[in-house]
Write a protein that holds these residues in place. Structure first.
Motif, PDB file in Angstrom:
ATOM      1  N   TYR A   1       2.642  -1.343  -0.327  1.00 42.67           N
ATOM      2  CA  TYR A   1       1.515  -1.959   0.386  1.00 42.67           C
ATOM      3  C   TYR A   1       1.134  -1.167   1.631  1.00 42.67           C
TER       4      TYR A   1
ATOM      5  N   GLY B   1      -1.011   1.658   0.527  1.00 39.03           N
ATOM      6  CA  GLY B   1      -2.361   1.171   0.224  1.00 39.03           C
ATOM      7  C   GLY B   1      -3.191   1.002   1.488  1.00 39.03           C
TER       8      GLY B   1
ATOM      9  N   THR C   1      -4.500  -2.937  -3.323  1.00 42.43           N
ATOM     10  CA  THR C   1      -3.147  -2.858  -3.875  1.00 42.43           C
ATOM     11  C   THR C   1      -2.857  -4.079  -4.745  1.00 42.43           C
TER      12      THR C   1
END
Length: 163
Positions: free
Chosen positions: A74, A77, A15
């Motif tokens: 995040y 990810g 990410t």
């Protein structure tokens, strides 16, 4: 515990690479990327039962939407990295190859095409944007970069976390 640690570190690493790509595009070509505050706004409205918007920017702001959006970015990810690890097994993580990571990155473009973009009011695969094909190519390239990030992160971890 090894699985969770690898998923977190690979997901964050991939990410970050994707975000660095966005910074490069912004500085080199003045190409803006997704505003994660809008992702947070979309997620915030889900709590009230609203899953799609005609135009997310016109929907009421949600308290903390930028932080919510970045945290979700995040977390997603990390989830995608975990799915790659589940699909390929622990052996792949200890001796990663590019193919599965790149395929996983490319496959993740389905999420924005069929979930995020329609939810934000951009249509399936950005069909309601001014230049849908350009938006699709940019999404595909960005998620390919994510795939390279999965591989690179897995390689680093294979060296620092040997079996």
């Amino acid at each position: 515990m090894e699985f969770v640690l690898r998923a977190v570190l690979m997901g964050v690493g991939a990410t970050v690479l994707m975000d660095l790509w966005a910074v490069f595009l912004k500085r080199a070509f003045a190409i803006s990327s997704l505003d994660y505050a809008m992702v947070g706004r979309w997620l915030g409205h889900m709590a009230a039962g609203r899953f799609t918007h005609a135009r997310i920017a016109a929907s009421p702001a949600i308290r903390g939407e930028r932080a919510i959006g970045w945290a979700a970015h995040y977390a997603i990810g990390i989830i995608f990295a975990g799915l790659l690890l589940i699909a390929c097994g622990p052996g792949w993580a200890r001796s990663p190859t590019l193919g599965p990571a790149l395929a996983a990155g490319i496959l993740t473009v389905a999420a924005p095409f069929f979930i995020l973009q329609p939810g934000l009011g951009l249509g399936i695969a950005a069909s309601r944007t001014p230049k849908p094909n350009l938006a699709r190519i940019r999404s595909l390239v960005t998620h390919t970069i994510f795939g390279f990030g999965l591989y690179g992160s897995a390689e680093i971890l294979a060296k620092v976390m040997p079996p």
